[in-house]
Design an enzyme around this catalytic site. Structure first.
Site, PDB file in Angstrom:
ATOM      1  N   LYS A  22       0.832  -1.212   0.000  1.00 62.08           N
ATOM      2  CA  LYS A  22       0.000   0.000   0.000  1.00 62.08           C
ATOM      3  C   LYS A  22       0.869   1.267   0.000  1.00 62.08           C
ATOM      4  O   LYS A  22       0.646   2.171  -0.807  1.00 62.08           O
ATOM      5  CB  LYS A  22      -0.902  -0.054   1.257  1.00 62.08           C
ATOM      6  CG  LYS A  22      -1.742   1.163   1.522  1.00 62.08           C
ATOM      7  CD  LYS A  22      -2.845   0.846   2.507  1.00 62.08           C
ATOM      8  CE  LYS A  22      -2.481   1.062   3.956  1.00 62.08           C
ATOM      9  NZ  LYS A  22      -2.403   2.459   4.391  1.00 62.08           N
ATOM     10  N   SER A  23       1.846   1.316   0.891  1.00 64.37           N
ATOM     11  CA  SER A  23       2.707   2.511   0.986  1.00 64.37           C
ATOM     12  C   SER A  23       3.404   2.788  -0.340  1.00 64.37           C
ATOM     13  O   SER A  23       3.469   3.933  -0.805  1.00 64.37           O
ATOM     14  CB  SER A  23       3.819   2.277   2.017  1.00 64.37           C
ATOM     15  OG  SER A  23       3.373   2.552   3.289  1.00 64.37           O
ATOM     16  N   ARG A  27       2.987   6.012  -3.348  1.00 64.40           N
ATOM     17  CA  ARG A  27       4.130   6.785  -3.851  1.00 64.40           C
ATOM     18  C   ARG A  27       4.275   6.609  -5.354  1.00 64.40           C
ATOM     19  O   ARG A  27       4.576   7.564  -6.076  1.00 64.40           O
ATOM     20  CB  ARG A  27       5.401   6.352  -3.112  1.00 64.40           C
ATOM     21  CG  ARG A  27       5.409   6.897  -1.662  1.00 64.40           C
ATOM     22  CD  ARG A  27       6.206   6.038  -0.725  1.00 64.40           C
ATOM     23  NE  ARG A  27       6.347   6.615   0.591  1.00 64.40           N
ATOM     24  CZ  ARG A  27       5.468   6.473   1.602  1.00 64.40           C
ATOM     25  NH1 ARG A  27       4.342   5.797   1.426  1.00 64.40           N
ATOM     26  NH2 ARG A  27       5.707   7.024   2.786  1.00 64.40           N
ATOM     27  N   GLY A  92      -4.695   8.529   5.318  1.00 67.52           N
ATOM     28  CA  GLY A  92      -3.782   9.532   5.880  1.00 67.52           C
ATOM     29  C   GLY A  92      -2.587   9.752   4.958  1.00 67.52           C
ATOM     30  O   GLY A  92      -2.087  10.874   4.822  1.00 67.52           O
ATOM     31  N   ARG A 120      -8.080  13.005  12.349  1.00 68.06           N
ATOM     32  CA  ARG A 120      -6.660  12.701  12.571  1.00 68.06           C
ATOM     33  C   ARG A 120      -5.798  13.976  12.509  1.00 68.06           C
ATOM     34  O   ARG A 120      -6.135  14.933  11.825  1.00 68.06           O
ATOM     35  CB  ARG A 120      -6.188  11.642  11.564  1.00 68.06           C
ATOM     36  CG  ARG A 120      -6.911  10.326  11.818  1.00 68.06           C
ATOM     37  CD  ARG A 120      -6.509   9.248  10.846  1.00 68.06           C
ATOM     38  NE  ARG A 120      -5.108   8.900  10.974  1.00 68.06           N
ATOM     39  CZ  ARG A 120      -4.479   8.070  10.153  1.00 68.06           C
ATOM     40  NH1 ARG A 120      -5.146   7.537   9.136  1.00 68.06           N
ATOM     41  NH2 ARG A 120      -3.217   7.779  10.325  1.00 68.06           N
ATOM     42  N   ASP A 310       2.472  -0.450  12.059  1.00 70.76           N
ATOM     43  CA  ASP A 310       1.165  -0.913  11.589  1.00 70.76           C
ATOM     44  C   ASP A 310       0.879  -2.356  12.006  1.00 70.76           C
ATOM     45  O   ASP A 310      -0.260  -2.817  11.921  1.00 70.76           O
ATOM     46  CB  ASP A 310       1.077  -0.793  10.058  1.00 70.76           C
ATOM     47  CG  ASP A 310       1.020   0.665   9.619  1.00 70.76           C
ATOM     48  OD1 ASP A 310       0.687   1.527  10.453  1.00 70.76           O
ATOM     49  OD2 ASP A 310       1.318   0.933   8.445  1.00 70.76           O
ATOM     50  N   LYS A 337      -3.996   6.590  14.707  1.00 72.07           N
ATOM     51  CA  LYS A 337      -4.149   5.887  13.434  1.00 72.07           C
ATOM     52  C   LYS A 337      -5.628   5.870  13.044  1.00 72.07           C
ATOM     53  O   LYS A 337      -6.407   6.689  13.524  1.00 72.07           O
ATOM     54  CB  LYS A 337      -3.567   4.474  13.554  1.00 72.07           C
ATOM     55  CG  LYS A 337      -2.074   4.458  13.835  1.00 72.07           C
ATOM     56  CD  LYS A 337      -1.276   5.021  12.665  1.00 72.07           C
ATOM     57  CE  LYS A 337       0.211   5.061  12.966  1.00 72.07           C
ATOM     58  NZ  LYS A 337       0.982   5.716  11.915  1.00 72.07           N
ATOM     59  N   ARG A 341      -5.707   2.748  18.287  1.00 70.28           N
ATOM     60  CA  ARG A 341      -5.438   1.297  18.224  1.00 70.28           C
ATOM     61  C   ARG A 341      -5.037   0.711  19.577  1.00 70.28           C
ATOM     62  O   ARG A 341      -5.158  -0.495  19.766  1.00 70.28           O
ATOM     63  CB  ARG A 341      -4.378   0.993  17.157  1.00 70.28           C
ATOM     64  CG  ARG A 341      -4.941   1.116  15.757  1.00 70.28           C
ATOM     65  CD  ARG A 341      -3.961   0.724  14.669  1.00 70.28           C
ATOM     66  NE  ARG A 341      -4.623   0.779  13.371  1.00 70.28           N
ATOM     67  CZ  ARG A 341      -4.012   0.950  12.206  1.00 70.28           C
ATOM     68  NH1 ARG A 341      -2.711   1.083  12.175  1.00 70.28           N
ATOM     69  NH2 ARG A 341      -4.707   0.980  11.086  1.00 70.28           N
ATOM     70  N   ARG A 384      -6.985  -2.696  10.033  1.00 68.94           N
ATOM     71  CA  ARG A 384      -6.019  -3.557  10.714  1.00 68.94           C
ATOM     72  C   ARG A 384      -6.605  -4.206  11.968  1.00 68.94           C
ATOM     73  O   ARG A 384      -6.200  -5.296  12.354  1.00 68.94           O
ATOM     74  CB  ARG A 384      -4.737  -2.782  11.035  1.00 68.94           C
ATOM     75  CG  ARG A 384      -4.067  -2.264   9.761  1.00 68.94           C
ATOM     76  CD  ARG A 384      -2.594  -2.048   9.881  1.00 68.94           C
ATOM     77  NE  ARG A 384      -2.122  -1.202   8.797  1.00 68.94           N
ATOM     78  CZ  ARG A 384      -1.862  -1.618   7.566  1.00 68.94           C
ATOM     79  NH1 ARG A 384      -2.007  -2.883   7.248  1.00 68.94           N
ATOM     80  NH2 ARG A 384      -1.446  -0.784   6.635  1.00 68.94           N
TER      81      ARG A 384
HETATM   82  C1  S3P Z   1       2.763   5.225   6.158  1.00 67.34           C
HETATM   83  C2  S3P Z   1       3.441   5.610   7.289  1.00 67.34           C
HETATM   84  C3  S3P Z   1       2.997   5.270   8.647  1.00 67.34           C
HETATM   85  C4  S3P Z   1       2.005   4.125   8.628  1.00 67.34           C
HETATM   86  C5  S3P Z   1       0.940   4.307   7.575  1.00 67.34           C
HETATM   87  C6  S3P Z   1       1.567   4.397   6.204  1.00 67.34           C
HETATM   88  C7  S3P Z   1       3.292   5.650   4.848  1.00 67.34           C
HETATM   89  O1  S3P Z   1       2.362   6.398   9.227  1.00 67.34           O
HETATM   90  O2  S3P Z   1       1.395   3.995   9.892  1.00 67.34           O
HETATM   91  O3  S3P Z   1       0.041   3.222   7.587  1.00 67.34           O
HETATM   92  O4  S3P Z   1       2.873   5.090   3.809  1.00 67.34           O
HETATM   93  O5  S3P Z   1       4.122   6.559   4.829  1.00 67.34           O
HETATM   94  P1  S3P Z   1       3.179   7.540  10.004  1.00 67.34           P
HETATM   95  O6  S3P Z   1       4.120   8.149   9.067  1.00 67.34           O
HETATM   96  O7  S3P Z   1       2.129   8.504  10.463  1.00 67.34           O
HETATM   97  O8  S3P Z   1       3.841   6.852  11.158  1.00 67.34           O
END
Ligand code: S3P
Length: 424
Positions: A22-23, A27, A92, A120, A310, A337, A341, A384
């Site tokens: 996902k991350s 990007r 987020g 958030r 996570d 989050k 959590r 999650r």
């Molecule tokens: C993420 C960074 C993390 C993670 C989120 C995805 C990202 O958050 O908890 O699920 O893709 O950069 P934080 O940067 O707020 O810790």
């Protein structure tokens, strides 16, 4: 939607391929949109969160289409003013990374989100962006964010939080700001932004906990996205706690800034092996073999926290099956989050017989405890939580009814289908 999970008596067996990270998907679509030309993204995530990033980029004038397993992005390297508010949904990552890109455009925009995202904290990105000259208006530092595009200047920012979202936001603002922008964090958070920006030709360097970026043009690229270790985490824990299990998870991202869960599991005595390690689009990837294990408790704190942030809800489930007292600390940001959590995990795991206590920044868990089930548990609109409870349900004595299971689709729509492959 309610899901009823039953005890698996004869173990999880077989091999599955873990779907896209996902991350990295967020990007890939954002950075391909910033590059002038045609980029090809292989294995883009089908989760709702990355699709929010894709839709936001499309609303900013980027051409994107799916061709089988490929997402093709055609861009002039420039965004155009949106016709409407940009909906980040539950994500987020979309909101925080896009705010860094949009702050330096020559147009105005508004980022909105669903109920959970609108609660958030956004101060963590608004403050440093404002130091760069950004103009972002919000109510109490919460979404919606009204962004008036400005010419940004570089900063050297020292963050109190180890956060990949904040780091990426500032680096993306720095990509379009005059001068050298640096971001320093107390511990190194996931570095997919740094890896992908470098892969696409940006002038970016890392030294210890500091990343420095200079104004750069991105080159279009072919980006292959590996499997998500945060999705694999549910199978790792299930394989370790369901007796008689032996499974292999294929194509999992093994970037060291994400592999905290493997290190913790090994410290707890887990039977885990990494097979066939390679590099794909700059990221470490491999297969993970997991067998049922007798586990012992451990303490999880400090620099490892951002590398498994996570995974903490499902690590809490793991700790209920480890002999002794597991202590998790320094994880206060877990309260910010998709849900709080810490509170959510403690409340729901207590319902099924776990011995778990809430602390301001984590958990204290005494194991090994027999989980009972036979009750309804809640997911707090949090994907999650839903998947962690599902894993707990596999070892509950009586069926576990999980309310709000549909939230799984935020990151992992294929979750149950893959579980069925290894339970049959
Ligand atoms: C993420 C960074 C993390 C993670 C989120 C995805 C990202 O958050 O908890 O699920 O893709 O950069 P934080 O940067 O707020 O810790």
């Amino acid at each position: 939607m309610q899901k009823v999970v039953k005890n698996i008596s004869n173990g999880l067996k077989g091999e599955i391929t873990i779907p896209s990270d996902k991350s990295i998907s967020h990007r890939a679509v954002m950075f391909a949109s910033l590059a002038n030309g045609k980029s090809v993204i292989k294995n883009f995530s089908k989760g709702q969160d990355p699709l929010s990033s894709l839709n936001v980029c499309k609303s900013l004038g980027i051409e994107a289409e799916f061709k089988n397993d490929l997402l093709i992005i055609n861009s002039s390297g420039k965004f155009s003013a949106p016709q409407h508010k940009l909906d980040c949904g539950n994500s987020g990552t979309t909101m925080r990374l896009m705010s860094g890109i949009l702050a330096g455009q020559n147009f105005n925009s508004t980022l909105t989100g669903d109920e959970s995202l609108s609660k958030r904290p956004m101060r963590r990105v608004i403050e440093p962006l404002s130091l760069m000259g950004a103009d972002i208006k919000s109510s109490d530092f919460k979404a919606p964010l009204n962004i008036s595009g400005k010419i940004l200047h570089s900063i050297d920012y020292v963050s109190k939080l180890a956060s990949a979202q904040v780091k990426s936001c500032i680096l993306l603002a720095g990509l379009n700001a005059e001068g050298k922008t640096s971001f320093t964090e107390p511990y190194v958070s996931r570095n997919h932004t740094e890896i992908m920006l470098r892969y696409m030709g940006a002038n970016i360097n890392t030294y210890k906990n500091t990343v420095t970026i200079e104004k750069s043009e991105l080159e279009p690229e072919t980006i292959e996205i590996c499997g998500d270790i945060s999705s694999a985490a549910f199978f790792i824990v299930a394989g370790l706690i369901v007796p008689n299990s032996k499974i292999i998870l294929k194509n999992v991202g093994l970037n060291p800034t994400r592999t905290g869960i493997i290190e913790v599991a090994e410290k707890m005595g887990a039977n885990i092996e990494i097979l066939d390690k390679k590099t794909v689009s700059g990221e470490d990837v491999g297969d993970i073999q997991i067998s049922y294990s007798e586990l012992k408790a451990c303490t999880i704190e400090g620099e490892i926290i951002p590398r498994l942030i996570d995974e903490l809800p499902v690590i809490a489930v793991l700790a209920t099956q480890a002999k002794g007292t597991t202590i998790i600390k320094d994880a206060q940001d877990l309260r910010n989050k998709e849900s709080d959590r810490i509170k959510a995990v403690v409340t729901e795991l207590k319902k099924i017989g776990a011995d778990i206590e809430e602390t301001p920044d984590g958990f204290i868990i005494n194991g090994k405890k027999h989980l009972t089930g036979g009750v309804e548990v809640e997911t707090y609109h949090d994907h999650r939580l839903a998947m962690s409870l599902y894993v707990a349900g596999l070892i509950c004595e009586k069926p576990l009814s999980i309310n709000g299971f549909e939230w799984v689709g935020i990151s992992f729509p294929e979750f149950e289908k893959l579980f069925n492959v290894i339970t049959l």
